[in-house]
Scaffold this motif. Structure first.
Motif, short mmCIF file in Angstrom:
data_model
loop_
_atom_site.label_atom_id
_atom_site.label_comp_id
_atom_site.label_asym_id
_atom_site.label_seq_id
_atom_site.Cartn_x
_atom_site.Cartn_y
_atom_site.Cartn_z
N UNK B 23 47.61 45.00 3.72
CA UNK B 23 48.65 44.62 2.87
C UNK B 23 48.92 42.84 3.32
N UNK B 24 48.91 42.20 2.29
CA UNK B 24 48.99 40.79 2.24
C UNK B 24 50.46 40.27 1.43
N UNK B 25 51.24 39.92 2.13
CA UNK B 25 52.71 39.80 1.67
C UNK B 25 52.62 38.37 0.91
N UNK B 26 53.88 38.20 0.33
CA UNK B 26 53.97 36.88 -0.40
C UNK B 26 54.02 35.69 0.55
N UNK B 27 53.45 34.66 0.11
CA UNK B 27 53.49 33.69 1.13
C UNK B 27 54.71 33.18 1.57
N UNK B 28 55.16 33.09 3.13
CA UNK B 28 56.22 32.55 3.35
C UNK B 28 57.01 33.87 3.76
N UNK B 29 56.88 35.17 3.41
CA UNK B 29 57.62 36.38 3.73
C UNK B 29 57.14 36.58 5.02
N UNK B 30 57.91 37.08 5.83
CA UNK B 30 57.68 37.25 7.47
C UNK B 30 57.95 38.84 7.65
N UNK B 31 58.40 39.52 6.55
CA UNK B 31 58.91 41.09 6.81
C UNK B 31 57.88 41.84 5.92
N UNK B 32 57.41 42.92 6.49
CA UNK B 32 56.50 43.93 5.85
C UNK B 32 56.91 45.07 6.10
N UNK B 33 57.36 45.97 4.88
CA UNK B 33 57.48 47.39 5.48
C UNK B 33 56.69 48.21 4.49
N UNK B 34 56.60 49.39 4.92
CA UNK B 34 55.53 50.38 4.24
C UNK B 34 56.13 51.67 3.85
N UNK B 35 55.74 52.11 2.66
CA UNK B 35 56.63 53.44 2.26
C UNK B 35 55.46 54.31 1.55
N UNK B 36 55.78 55.81 1.54
CA UNK B 36 54.99 56.76 1.10
C UNK B 36 55.53 57.24 0.01
N UNK B 37 54.88 57.33 -1.15
CA UNK B 37 55.57 58.09 -2.29
C UNK B 37 54.58 59.29 -2.70
N UNK B 38 55.28 60.32 -2.86
CA UNK B 38 54.76 61.61 -3.19
C UNK B 38 55.65 62.30 -4.26
N UNK B 39 55.15 63.02 -5.25
CA UNK B 39 55.93 63.59 -6.09
C UNK B 39 56.99 64.63 -5.47
N UNK B 40 58.45 64.31 -6.24
CA UNK B 40 59.60 65.14 -5.58
C UNK B 40 59.95 64.61 -4.42
N UNK B 41 59.54 63.62 -3.52
CA UNK B 41 59.95 63.17 -2.51
C UNK B 41 60.28 61.63 -2.22
#
Lengths: 111, 114
Positions: B23-41
C-alpha cells in the motif's frame, strides 16, 4: 462482538423517494459516527459524519440523525437517485482510536 | 494528487502459502490502516501504523502482520493461508492516526485462496 450493526443487508427504494439506512451500536463511548459509501471494485468513500454532541447533520441530500439514548443512527437520502445505488457502511470511533465498521447495507435505487 | 495505491489488485494463492500486499498512501499521509472485507462481515480492522509504529491492532490471528516503512508505504503479510482468508483487503491512509473523517481508501487487493 459486533459493536456496530446494520441489520438490513439490503434495501430497495424507488427513484425520487427517501432512502433510510439504519445503524445500531452498543458502545456508549463512541463519540463520532461516520457513513461511507462503496461502489463495486472501489474503496469506500467518506459521505457524512456526526459528533455525539449533535443529533442531526445535513449535507445536501444527505442527513444523518443520531439518537444517543437508543444508540441508533440513521442516514436519510432525499431524493434518492440511481447513482446512490451502492453499499453503505456506518462506522464509529472513540477519540483517536480505530474506526469500527458495520456490516453494510446494499442500497438499490429503482428507476 | 494521487490516491491510495494498492498492489496487486488481484491474486490467487494456495492454502498454506503466504502473501504480501502493498500500500502506498497519499503523499504526506503518515497513517496507514488495513481492513479485511468479507461478505456478511463488513469491514474488519486489521491494524494501523503511524510513523512506522503499530498504533492499533484488530482481533486477527498472528498469521496477519504488517509493517510501515520510513516513506509511509505499508505492507501486510498473511502466512499459512486458509480458505477463509479469501477477501478484499483495503488499505486506507490519513494525515494522522485516528482521523476518521479524513481517511481515504484504496481500491483494495482481492485475494482468493484455493
Amino acid at each position: 462482538d459486533q459493536q456496530v450493526k446494520q441489520n438490513s443487508p439490503s434495501l430497495s427504494v424507488q427513484e425520487g423517494r427517501i432512502s433510510i439506512l439504519n445503524c445500531d451500536y452498543t458502545n456508549s463511548m463512541f463519540d463520532y459516527f461516520l457513513w461511507y459509501k462503496k461502489y463495486p471494485a472501489e474503496g469506500p468513500t467518506f459521505l457524512i459524519s456526526i459528533s455525539s454532541i449533535k443529533d442531526k447533520n445535513e449535507d445536501g441530500r444527505f442527513t444523518v440523525f443520531l439518537n444517543k439514548s437508543a444508540k441508533h443512527l440513521s442516514l436519510h437520502i432525499v431524493p434518492s437517485q440511481p447513482g446512490d445505488s451502492a453499499v453503505y457502511f456506518c462506522a464509529a470511533i472513540i477519540g483517536n482510536e480505530k474506526l469500527t465498521f458495520g456490516t453494510g447495507t446494499r442500497l438499490t435505487i429503482i428507476p | 494528487k494521487a490516491g491510495v495505491t494498492q498492489t496487486p489488485r488481484y491474486l490467487i494463492k494456495t492454502r498454506g502459502q503466504q502473501v504480501t500486499l502493498s500500500c502506498s498512501p497519499i503523499s504526506g499521509h503518515r497513517s496507514v490502516s488495513w481492513y479485511q472485507q468479507t461478505p456478511g462481515q463488513g469491514l474488519q480492522f486489521l491494524f494501523e501504523y503511524f510513523s512506522e509504529t503499530q498504533r492499533n491492532k484488530g482481533n486477527f490471528p498472528g498469521r496477519f502482520s504488517g509493517r510501515q516503512f520510513s516513506n509511509s508505504r505499508s505492507e501486510m503479510n498473511v502466512s499459512t493461508l486458509e480458505l477463509g482468508d479469501s477477501a478484499l483487503y483495503l488499505c486506507a491512509s490519513s494525515p494522522s492516526w485516528g482521523a476518521g473523517n479524513t481517511i481515504y481508501f484504496g481500491e483494495g487487493s482481492w485475494l482468493t485462496v484455493v
